[in-house]
Write an enzyme that holds these catalytic residues in place. Sequence first.
Site, PDB file in Angstrom:
ATOM      1  CB  SER A  54      -0.945   0.004   1.202  1.00  0.00           C
ATOM      2  OG  SER A  54      -0.223  -0.076   2.414  1.00  0.00           O
TER       3      SER A  54
ATOM      4  CG  HIS B 167      -4.276  -0.869  -1.406  1.00  0.00           C
ATOM      5  ND1 HIS B 167      -4.666   0.451  -1.494  1.00  0.00           N
ATOM      6  CD2 HIS B 167      -3.990  -1.080  -0.088  1.00  0.00           C
ATOM      7  CE1 HIS B 167      -4.602   1.024  -0.303  1.00  0.00           C
ATOM      8  NE2 HIS B 167      -4.190   0.119   0.565  1.00  0.00           N
TER       9      HIS B 167
ATOM     10  CE  LYS C  94      -7.264   0.128   1.363  1.00  0.00           C
ATOM     11  NZ  LYS C  94      -7.843  -0.271   2.657  1.00  0.00           N
TER      12      LYS C  94
END
Length: 399
Positions: free
Chosen positions: A184, A212, A243
Amino acid sequence: MDLPFYDRINDTLRNIEADGLLKSERVLAGPQQAMVSVRSHDVLNLCANNYLGLAADPRVIAASVAAANRWGAGLASVRFICGTQEIHKTLEAAAAEYLGFEDSILFAAAFDANGAVFEPLLGAEDAIVSDSLNHASLIDGIRLSKARRYRFSNNDMADLDRVLAQARTEGARTILIVTDGVFSMDGTIANLGAIADLADRHGALTLVDDCHATGLLGPGGRGSLAYRGVEGRIDILTGTFGKALSGSMGGFVAARRSVIDLLRQRARPYLFSNALAPAICGAALAAIDIARGPDGDALRQRLERNTSRFRAGLQALGFELLPGEHPIVPVMLFDAHKAKHMADELLSLGIYVTSFSFPVVPHGLARIRTQMSAHFADDQIDHAINAFAQAGRTLEIIQ
């Protein structure tokens, strides 16, 4: 009242500030989207994990509201008592099917998912081999397990081979390789093909944290496994709905059904935390439908173009970037004070970014971590590049 205790707390806070490491919250006066309101100013947000721009998507919001209207505000219970609704089972099945696993289990956050997965599955006879740059939630989850712990250098396959051989030589019953799918802070995508090959060679299992990557990488947005062509070769996947898949909250573990069944019996964050609110489940289901369909393909194409445009613009100015193709674009400044001043200067120019320094990244590797979104327009990206140019020259970071 223990006054020396509070004196130590205050001394620690003063030291954090003196080192340039104090982290402050900036309050948004509105929803998470390309432009956000901070201190009564509209600024372009380059530091959200809102990769597909779904956090304020009307379809996602409508699905969230509809779920709350049908299923209520919350469950006031953990899952195994009276906290499981049909929408929870629907979301678990949808996440598993989307990502190519037999089943999945929901958690209040991805941090909880990573905190839950190791302790029930592995014992003192087993070994966990973890990438040195894995997310803090993986590190903390591994600490809760009685398994022996090994580390290998970040994305270094020769070192992983060496450590796997060591764990096997030292008598490990089961070996689990653990890695982020995307790291990340760097935006580096793990070399999952080589990891899967080494797992086969050493008889190891694999776990990938794909927070991610899910929704934005690979065919259909199925994440780093699809991006690296290793679908069906990874044993356990952890992920999030916080996310790309709606930007709300909640995490999950996906694996074989027997693994999920055991987690339902033994995973403490599952057994002792309230069930996800129905509104979160509704938003996540809508986001999965968008991400896996033609609209998701269009959003990912736009995200890739935006990333290339922004990265090329900063490189042309002379900023030092970490290499990569992920929409995480770290601008390396190395010094914590310099990174903080850069973030403040950019905010004054209408660009919202956050400086990252120790303990989020190692000492001496402070940076501005920028993140692209599919909802940025070309002129917004160009504005961001121009603001970086002005701030960089003002602070004498670039010529």
